[in-house]
Design a protein around this motif. Structure first.
Motif, PDB file in Angstrom:
ATOM      1  N   VAL A 100       0.891  -1.287   0.056  1.00  0.00           N
ATOM      2  CA  VAL A 100       0.062   0.190   0.031  1.00  0.00           C
ATOM      3  C   VAL A 100       1.105   1.241   0.035  1.00  0.00           C
ATOM      4  CG1 VAL A 100      -1.617   1.404   1.323  1.00  0.00           C
ATOM      5  CG2 VAL A 100      -2.037  -1.108   1.077  1.00  0.00           C
ATOM      6  N   LEU A 101       1.945   1.167   0.996  1.00  0.00           N
ATOM      7  CA  LEU A 101       2.788   2.366   0.859  1.00  0.00           C
ATOM      8  C   LEU A 101       3.527   2.562  -0.144  1.00  0.00           C
ATOM      9  CD1 LEU A 101       3.721   2.640   4.671  1.00  0.00           C
ATOM     10  CD2 LEU A 101       2.142   4.057   3.635  1.00  0.00           C
ATOM     11  N   GLY A 102       4.236   1.470  -0.737  1.00  0.00           N
ATOM     12  CA  GLY A 102       4.966   1.434  -1.835  1.00  0.00           C
ATOM     13  C   GLY A 102       4.491   1.868  -3.266  1.00  0.00           C
ATOM     14  N   ALA A 153      -3.360  10.361   1.400  1.00  0.00           N
ATOM     15  CA  ALA A 153      -2.796  10.859   0.097  1.00  0.00           C
ATOM     16  C   ALA A 153      -3.478  12.052  -0.466  1.00  0.00           C
ATOM     17  CB  ALA A 153      -2.807   9.662  -0.939  1.00  0.00           C
ATOM     18  N   ALA A 154      -5.080  11.800  -0.353  1.00  0.00           N
ATOM     19  CA  ALA A 154      -5.958  12.885  -0.931  1.00  0.00           C
ATOM     20  C   ALA A 154      -5.844  14.110   0.170  1.00  0.00           C
ATOM     21  CB  ALA A 154      -7.455  12.340  -0.475  1.00  0.00           C
ATOM     22  N   ALA A 203       4.414   5.381  -2.893  1.00  0.00           N
ATOM     23  CA  ALA A 203       5.780   6.008  -2.945  1.00  0.00           C
ATOM     24  C   ALA A 203       6.486   5.775  -4.495  1.00  0.00           C
ATOM     25  CB  ALA A 203       6.754   5.204  -2.105  1.00  0.00           C
ATOM     26  N   ALA A 204       5.821   4.979  -5.232  1.00  0.00           N
ATOM     27  CA  ALA A 204       6.605   4.517  -6.498  1.00  0.00           C
ATOM     28  C   ALA A 204       5.563   5.317  -7.661  1.00  0.00           C
ATOM     29  CB  ALA A 204       6.675   2.955  -6.795  1.00  0.00           C
ATOM     30  N   THR A 205       4.378   5.253  -7.346  1.00  0.00           N
ATOM     31  CA  THR A 205       3.259   5.640  -8.445  1.00  0.00           C
ATOM     32  C   THR A 205       2.415   6.663  -8.023  1.00  0.00           C
ATOM     33  OG1 THR A 205       1.727   3.988  -8.061  1.00  0.00           O
ATOM     34  CG2 THR A 205       3.702   3.264  -9.314  1.00  0.00           C
ATOM     35  N   GLY A 206       2.583   7.189  -7.006  1.00  0.00           N
ATOM     36  CA  GLY A 206       1.685   8.572  -6.421  1.00  0.00           C
ATOM     37  C   GLY A 206       2.268   9.797  -7.394  1.00  0.00           C
ATOM     38  N   LEU A 246       5.930  11.175   1.161  1.00  0.00           N
ATOM     39  CA  LEU A 246       6.275   9.725   1.573  1.00  0.00           C
ATOM     40  C   LEU A 246       7.578   9.477   1.569  1.00  0.00           C
ATOM     41  CD1 LEU A 246       4.627   7.436   2.833  1.00  0.00           C
ATOM     42  CD2 LEU A 246       4.499   6.368   0.534  1.00  0.00           C
ATOM     43  N   ALA A 247       8.367  10.178   1.019  1.00  0.00           N
ATOM     44  CA  ALA A 247       9.900  10.203   1.094  1.00  0.00           C
ATOM     45  C   ALA A 247      10.529  10.628   2.369  1.00  0.00           C
ATOM     46  CB  ALA A 247      10.394  11.033  -0.156  1.00  0.00           C
TER      47      ALA A 247
END
Length: 262
Positions: free
Chosen positions: A147-149, A192-193, A152-155, A163-164
């Motif tokens: 979920v977090l990944g 995220a929203a 972090a990768a595609t958000g 998130l970094a």
């Protein structure tokens, strides 16, 4: 040290620090290979040991399953780290494969699609190191880390930047320890929203723009193909479910009526 017109005599030669780093890398790789072989031996032994699991107590089965779940999740993190390193090394390019996923699918025999899923998971774990570390520590599952990944990768750029921050990752990992993966997905979506509401709206509009639905009628039946947003897809699923239930009720009533007239 001799020098000449073209520079120092030993220019480009490895330094003692380089040699030490190389030796350390070789030693670590040998240790990892030995550990990998040990894992294979343990797995082989367990295969025979669980043959009588039906006769165990429920508590014993639960304990072993919990251990196995943690190990499988943790090994997914380990595999992910090696996959990312293997992709970045680029040695796979010499075999003629069109992509790293194709190379991985060929060498391990799972095919491109399954290999692609492995690589995506590896990339997501690499983008969320705190979450990956929490998995190997047994604090959260691989589902939580995914979920977090994914964010972090595609958000969005704003979400990835937020998130970094290691402190943010650690705070979300703490939340993950109190929720199952499904609930945590909802929590992270809401987070995220709030971090990037404009990005959320852009994503929503992009998904709406990508919607389509095609109905094709043929002698063999009607074919449905399309892509819907989450809300429209849910409504379609409810409509199809209602239609199926209506048909079942109609069939049941007809059978009951036929039975009474006999």
């Amino acid at each position: 040290m001799r020098t000449g017109a073209t520079g120092s005599f030993d220019e480009g030669l490895p330094t003692s620090a380089d040699a030490l780093a190389s030796a350390g890398a070789v030693a670590r790789s040998m240790e990892a290979l030995a550990s990998g072989r040990s894992l294979v031996s343990v797995m082989t032994a367990l295969t025979g040991q669980v043959a009588g699991a039906a006769g165990w107590t429920g508590e014993d089965r639960s304990v072993l399953l919990a251990d196995l779940d943690r190990v499988i999740d943790g090994l997914s993190v380990v595999r992910g780290a090696v996959l990312v390193a293997d992709r970045d090394a680029g040695a796979w390019r010499g075999a003629g494969d069109r992509s790293f996923e194709a190379a991985r699918g060929r060498t391990c025999g799972v095919g491109v699609r399954a290999a692609g899923a492995q690589v995506r998971q590896a990339e997501q774990l690499d983008a969320a190191p705190a979450a990956a570390a929490a998995v190997t520590a047994g604090l959260i599952t691989i589902g939580h880390a995914a979920v977090l990944g994914k964010v972090a990768a595609t958000g969005t750029a704003v979400q990835r930047q937020a998130l970094a921050d290691p402190a943010v990752q650690e705070a979300l990992v703490e939340v993950a320890q109190r929720q199952d993966a499904g609930t945590f997905q909802i929590t992270v979506d809401r987070w995220a929203a709030t971090v990037d509401p404009d990005g959320l709206e852009r994503d929503h509009q992009a998904r709406r723009a990508e919607r389509y639905l095609h109905l094709t009628h043929a002698s063999t039946g009607t074919f449905l193909k399309g892509r819907l947003d989450t809300i429209a897809g849910h409504r379609l699923a409810l409509a199809l479910e209602a239609l199926t239930l209506a048909r079942r009720r109609t069939t049941t009533v007809a059978r009951a009526s036929a039975a009474r007239t006999r």
